[in-house]
Design a protein around this motif. Structure first.
Motif, PDB file in Angstrom:
ATOM      1  N   ARG A  57       0.773  -1.113   0.016  1.00 11.16           N
ATOM      2  CA  ARG A  57      -0.156  -0.201  -0.078  1.00 11.16           C
ATOM      3  C   ARG A  57       0.621   1.371  -0.088  1.00 11.16           C
ATOM      4  NH1 ARG A  57      -3.221  -1.609   5.210  1.00 11.16           N
ATOM      5  NH2 ARG A  57      -1.156  -1.868   6.010  1.00 11.16           N
ATOM      6  N   LEU A  58       0.448   2.191  -0.843  1.00 11.90           N
ATOM      7  CA  LEU A  58       0.972   3.504  -0.598  1.00 11.90           C
ATOM      8  C   LEU A  58       0.147   4.450   0.168  1.00 11.90           C
ATOM      9  CD1 LEU A  58       2.448   3.624  -4.331  1.00 11.90           C
ATOM     10  CD2 LEU A  58       3.499   2.990  -2.460  1.00 11.90           C
ATOM     11  N   ALA A  66      -2.735   4.533  -3.526  1.00 14.72           N
ATOM     12  CA  ALA A  66      -2.051   3.685  -4.632  1.00 14.72           C
ATOM     13  C   ALA A  66      -1.761   2.418  -3.972  1.00 14.72           C
ATOM     14  CB  ALA A  66      -1.184   4.218  -5.587  1.00 14.72           C
ATOM     15  N   ARG A  68       0.879  -1.017  -4.838  1.00 11.25           N
ATOM     16  CA  ARG A  68       2.086  -1.157  -6.048  1.00 11.25           C
ATOM     17  C   ARG A  68       2.132  -2.862  -6.033  1.00 11.25           C
ATOM     18  NH1 ARG A  68       6.939   1.747  -4.287  1.00 11.25           N
ATOM     19  NH2 ARG A  68       6.142   3.225  -5.695  1.00 11.25           N
ATOM     20  N   THR A  70       4.199  -5.902  -7.505  1.00  8.16           N
ATOM     21  CA  THR A  70       5.667  -6.299  -8.017  1.00  8.16           C
ATOM     22  C   THR A  70       5.390  -7.264  -9.323  1.00  8.16           C
ATOM     23  OG1 THR A  70       6.044  -8.074  -6.408  1.00  8.16           O
ATOM     24  CG2 THR A  70       6.793  -6.128  -5.986  1.00  8.16           C
ATOM     25  N   THR A  87       7.215  -3.947 -12.172  1.00  6.92           N
ATOM     26  CA  THR A  87       6.276  -3.217 -11.008  1.00  6.92           C
ATOM     27  C   THR A  87       5.338  -2.377 -11.422  1.00  6.92           C
ATOM     28  OG1 THR A  87       8.052  -3.763  -9.516  1.00  6.92           O
ATOM     29  CG2 THR A  87       6.446  -2.279  -8.826  1.00  6.92           C
ATOM     30  N   ARG A  88       4.091  -2.294 -11.127  1.00  8.29           N
ATOM     31  CA  ARG A  88       3.129  -1.550 -11.385  1.00  8.29           C
ATOM     32  C   ARG A  88       2.566  -0.841 -10.296  1.00  8.29           C
ATOM     33  NH1 ARG A  88       0.643  -2.803 -16.605  1.00  8.29           N
ATOM     34  NH2 ARG A  88       2.536  -3.407 -17.758  1.00  8.29           N
ATOM     35  N   THR A  89       2.148   0.654 -10.555  1.00  8.73           N
ATOM     36  CA  THR A  89       1.625   1.317  -9.523  1.00  8.73           C
ATOM     37  C   THR A  89       0.140   1.574  -9.842  1.00  8.73           C
ATOM     38  OG1 THR A  89       3.591   2.163  -8.626  1.00  8.73           O
ATOM     39  CG2 THR A  89       1.595   3.425  -7.787  1.00  8.73           C
TER      40      THR A  89
END
Length: 95
Positions: A57-58, A66, A68, A70, A87-89
């Motif tokens: 978690r961001l 957001a 993230r 991996t 890696t996608r956010t």
């Protein structure tokens, strides 16, 4: 829905001088992928995460903004590969 009707496996055969279209190569790749999916599902009962796909978690200002994800490899319930190379956010919708 699954059916019990029999099916036959056909192999693509090419000969010297045969004119091929892009569709012919796409059909061959699609057939090979389908056979691989059947193999994964029938013999390995492969589904779920195989490697990676860790989620974090961001947080900004005490709110989740957001997630993230991996890179990794997973299989869906049909035996198809799900591959994430980078890696996608992913931003979460704000209310």
């Amino acid at each position: 829905m699954l059916s019990n009707r029999p099916f036959t496996l056909e192999r693509f055969r090419y000969w010297q001088g045969q004119k091929l279209l892009a569709r012919d190569f796409r059909d061959q790749l699609a057939r090979e992928a389908q056979l691989r999916w059947w193999h994964n599902r029938a013999l390995h009962k492969a589904f779920g995460v195989s490697f990676g796909f860790q989620v974090s978690r961001l947080i900004e200002d005490f709110e989740f903004v957001a997630v993230r994800v991996t890179c990794g490899v997973a299989y869906d319930c049909f035996g198809r590969e799900l591959i994430l190379q980078d890696t996608r956010t992913i931003a979460l919708a704000s209310d």
